[in-house]
Design a protein around this motif. Structure first.
Motif, PDB file in Angstrom:
ATOM      1  N   VAL A  57       1.035  -0.959  -0.151  1.00  0.00           N
ATOM      2  CA  VAL A  57      -0.175   0.163  -0.298  1.00  0.00           C
ATOM      3  C   VAL A  57       1.268   1.481   0.014  1.00  0.00           C
ATOM      4  O   VAL A  57       0.629   2.058  -1.012  1.00  0.00           O
ATOM      5  CB  VAL A  57      -1.116  -0.447   1.328  1.00  0.00           C
ATOM      6  CG1 VAL A  57      -1.926   1.026   1.343  1.00  0.00           C
ATOM      7  CG2 VAL A  57      -2.157  -1.254   1.437  1.00  0.00           C
ATOM      8  N   GLU A  58       1.408   1.431   0.473  1.00  0.00           N
ATOM      9  CA  GLU A  58       2.846   2.535   1.046  1.00  0.00           C
ATOM     10  C   GLU A  58       3.866   3.314  -1.094  1.00  0.00           C
ATOM     11  O   GLU A  58       3.887   4.065  -0.785  1.00  0.00           O
ATOM     12  CB  GLU A  58       4.028   2.310   2.032  1.00  0.00           C
ATOM     13  CG  GLU A  58       2.995   2.409   3.594  1.00  0.00           C
ATOM     14  CD  GLU A  58       4.456   1.947   4.283  1.00  0.00           C
ATOM     15  OE1 GLU A  58       3.544   2.114   5.985  1.00  0.00           O
ATOM     16  OE2 GLU A  58       4.991   0.821   4.928  1.00  0.00           O
ATOM     17  N   CYS A  59       3.742   1.170  -0.601  1.00  0.00           N
ATOM     18  CA  CYS A  59       4.454   1.802  -2.263  1.00  0.00           C
ATOM     19  C   CYS A  59       3.390   2.291  -3.358  1.00  0.00           C
ATOM     20  O   CYS A  59       3.903   2.641  -4.161  1.00  0.00           O
ATOM     21  CB  CYS A  59       4.725   0.286  -2.898  1.00  0.00           C
ATOM     22  SG  CYS A  59       6.609  -0.142  -2.001  1.00  0.00           S
ATOM     23  N   LEU A  60       2.384   2.116  -3.379  1.00  0.00           N
ATOM     24  CA  LEU A  60       1.673   2.085  -4.016  1.00  0.00           C
ATOM     25  C   LEU A  60       0.882   3.942  -3.675  1.00  0.00           C
ATOM     26  O   LEU A  60       0.632   4.357  -5.177  1.00  0.00           O
ATOM     27  CB  LEU A  60      -0.072   1.257  -4.138  1.00  0.00           C
ATOM     28  CG  LEU A  60      -0.934   1.991  -5.352  1.00  0.00           C
ATOM     29  CD1 LEU A  60      -0.371   1.287  -6.465  1.00  0.00           C
ATOM     30  CD2 LEU A  60      -2.386   1.528  -5.281  1.00  0.00           C
TER      31      LEU A  60
ATOM     32  N   LEU B 143       8.093   9.135  -4.882  1.00  0.00           N
ATOM     33  CA  LEU B 143       8.024   8.132  -5.351  1.00  0.00           C
ATOM     34  C   LEU B 143       8.013   7.692  -3.549  1.00  0.00           C
ATOM     35  O   LEU B 143       6.757   7.186  -3.456  1.00  0.00           O
ATOM     36  CB  LEU B 143       9.340   7.542  -5.698  1.00  0.00           C
ATOM     37  CG  LEU B 143       9.102   5.889  -5.651  1.00  0.00           C
ATOM     38  CD1 LEU B 143       7.916   5.555  -7.277  1.00  0.00           C
ATOM     39  CD2 LEU B 143      10.575   5.344  -7.104  1.00  0.00           C
ATOM     40  N   ILE B 144       8.671   8.304  -2.839  1.00  0.00           N
ATOM     41  CA  ILE B 144       8.401   7.687  -1.293  1.00  0.00           C
ATOM     42  C   ILE B 144       7.372   8.069  -0.868  1.00  0.00           C
ATOM     43  O   ILE B 144       6.368   7.522  -0.678  1.00  0.00           O
ATOM     44  CB  ILE B 144       9.846   8.355  -0.921  1.00  0.00           C
ATOM     45  CG1 ILE B 144      11.225   7.407  -1.135  1.00  0.00           C
ATOM     46  CG2 ILE B 144       9.432   8.238   0.700  1.00  0.00           C
ATOM     47  CD1 ILE B 144      10.637   5.869  -1.365  1.00  0.00           C
ATOM     48  N   GLU B 145       6.963   9.963  -1.059  1.00  0.00           N
ATOM     49  CA  GLU B 145       5.687  10.166  -0.188  1.00  0.00           C
ATOM     50  C   GLU B 145       4.610   9.874  -1.288  1.00  0.00           C
ATOM     51  O   GLU B 145       3.334   9.909  -0.421  1.00  0.00           O
ATOM     52  CB  GLU B 145       5.977  11.721  -0.685  1.00  0.00           C
ATOM     53  CG  GLU B 145       6.883  11.836   0.431  1.00  0.00           C
ATOM     54  CD  GLU B 145       7.059  13.849   0.321  1.00  0.00           C
ATOM     55  OE1 GLU B 145       8.080  14.499   1.129  1.00  0.00           O
ATOM     56  OE2 GLU B 145       7.006  14.351  -0.570  1.00  0.00           O
ATOM     57  N   LEU B 146       4.178  10.034  -2.344  1.00  0.00           N
ATOM     58  CA  LEU B 146       2.839   9.930  -2.980  1.00  0.00           C
ATOM     59  C   LEU B 146       3.205   8.392  -3.744  1.00  0.00           C
ATOM     60  O   LEU B 146       2.138   7.929  -4.802  1.00  0.00           O
ATOM     61  CB  LEU B 146       3.202  11.024  -4.042  1.00  0.00           C
ATOM     62  CG  LEU B 146       2.657  12.433  -3.465  1.00  0.00           C
ATOM     63  CD1 LEU B 146       2.919  13.241  -4.359  1.00  0.00           C
ATOM     64  CD2 LEU B 146       1.557  12.196  -2.751  1.00  0.00           C
TER      65      LEU B 146
END
Length: 387
Positions: free
Chosen positions: A282-285, A311-314
């Protein structure tokens, strides 16, 4: 009221580009909210000029960003919340003001001037901090003599300087030849005074675009390019602190305290990669939330790369939309008559995205609006033949 709103837009652009909030109005409580409130009132009265489909796109995008901000795992950290809310609101208002309201070529020409004079004001503040004893706050100069202004670090100011150089090279926003030459020297001097290696490379890239895309005769372009390089060399050797000279002439080489030659960026990017590997599906998505990288990284530094930061934040979703938007901006420029100005601004933004973290800044939104609305003012910013 609409005419008042257009004039307010010019003030809003100047206000943000000159960083007046912290440098000249830092002691005025609530000045941010006052400026924002006045802008929203005037925006409401100018609603007849609002393009509805653009309005809904901006609202949707920033609703998603605020949702990301609200549901971030770090949203309950007060320091995090305070540091992210004002820039995010400022970016949203800039997007509403410059993307959703109908303007004509005359309005956008004035906006470009407001940008130039705003950055020029910031540069004069920078110079006063550098050369007038006792004026600079202790937080604006490093040990190497790099000079910045409050609210805008040295790298960001350098990028704004280079965009200003592009406007002077490729447009007639400043009509007077002497005026363009004065501002050109001023902005080049400022880029060097920041000691920003990113800004220095962007400046060279801007000169390169000038060589390739300007419609002047080849001999004139080469003469100007050589003259510009001589100017840079002269200013570096005779007016810059030794630390800045070493920093700019040693780009990519390691030194004490800068083992990777990138001010530690390679270590930050490696940390980002480890954060990505440790993320849940989910965090990757959808990412960890707007502005979360700085507070999640064990190094205590921001990403110094917009693509990694997004990529990390959104997550993959945010990275996909950013990539599509940038691809659209590139292809949009193909049909523009003044390709030199268009691609100079776009190239400088893309290069800055590789080493800076500034994707939700009001001035970045403004720069993209210049490109997105390029048709509106391109006819009144023709390529110059007599810089």
């Amino acid at each position: 009221m609409e005419r008042i709103f257009y004039n307010y837009i010019l003030f809003f652009i100047y206000f943000n580009c000159a960083y007046l909030r912290l440098n000249l109005l830092g002691g005025v409580p609530g000045v941010d909210y006052l400026v924002d409130a006045i802008g929203m009132i005037l925006y409401f009265f100018a609603c007849r000029r609002v393009v509805l489909h653009r309005f809904f796109v901006v609202v949707f995008v920033f609703f998603a960003l605020f949702l990301s901000f609200s549901f971030s795992s770090l949203a309950n950290v007060q320091e995090y919340a305070d540091s992210q809310l004002i820039p995010l609101v400022g970016a949203m208002l800039m997007a509403l003001f410059v993307f959703t309201v109908r303007f004509d070529a005359g309005h956008y020409r004035k906006m470009l001037k407001a940008f130039l004079f705003g950055v020029g004001t910031a540069v004069f503040l920078q110079l006063s901090y550098a050369y007038i004893p006792g004026v600079a706050p202790s937080s604006v100069a490093t040990a190497m003599g790099r000079v910045q202004i409050l609210g805008c670090n040295a790298n960001e100011l350098a990028i704004l300087d280079v965009v200003s150089v592009a406007l002077l090279l490729f447009s007639d926003v400043i009509v007077s030849r002497k005026g363009r030459l004065f501002f050109l020297i001023l902005f080049v001097f400022s880029v060097l005074l920041t000691g920003s290696r990113t800004g220095f490379l962007c400046l060279l890239a801007c000169f390169f675009v000038y060589l390739v895309l300007s419609d002047r005769k080849l001999g004139t372009k080469i003469l100007f390019f050589v003259g510009a390089l001589f100017l840079v060399y002269f200013v570096l050797m005779f007016f810059m602190p030794e630390g800045i000279i070493d920093r700019l002439t040693g780009i990519g080489t390691s030194s004490t305290g800068d083992e990777d030659g990138l001010s530690g960026r390679s270590f930050i990017w490696a940390t980002a990669l480890s954060m990505w590997k440790a993320a849940t599906p989910v965090e990757c998505l959808i990412g960890y939330g707007v502005g979360s990288f700085l507070y999640m990284s064990p190094l205590g530094f921001d990403a110094h790369n917009v693509f990694i930061k997004v990529l990390i934040e959104l997550g993959i979703v945010g990275f996909f939309f950013l990539s599509v938007f940038l691809a659209f901006m590139f292809y949009y420029g193909i049909r523009q008559e003044n390709k030199g100005l268009y691609y100079s601004i776009l190239l400088v933004l893309l290069l800055s995205f590789l080493t800076l973290s500034w994707y939700l800044y009001p001035v970045v939104i403004l720069l993209f609006s210049f490109l997105y609305n390029f048709d509106l003012f391109a006819s009144s910013t023709n390529i110059r033949h007599d810089v």
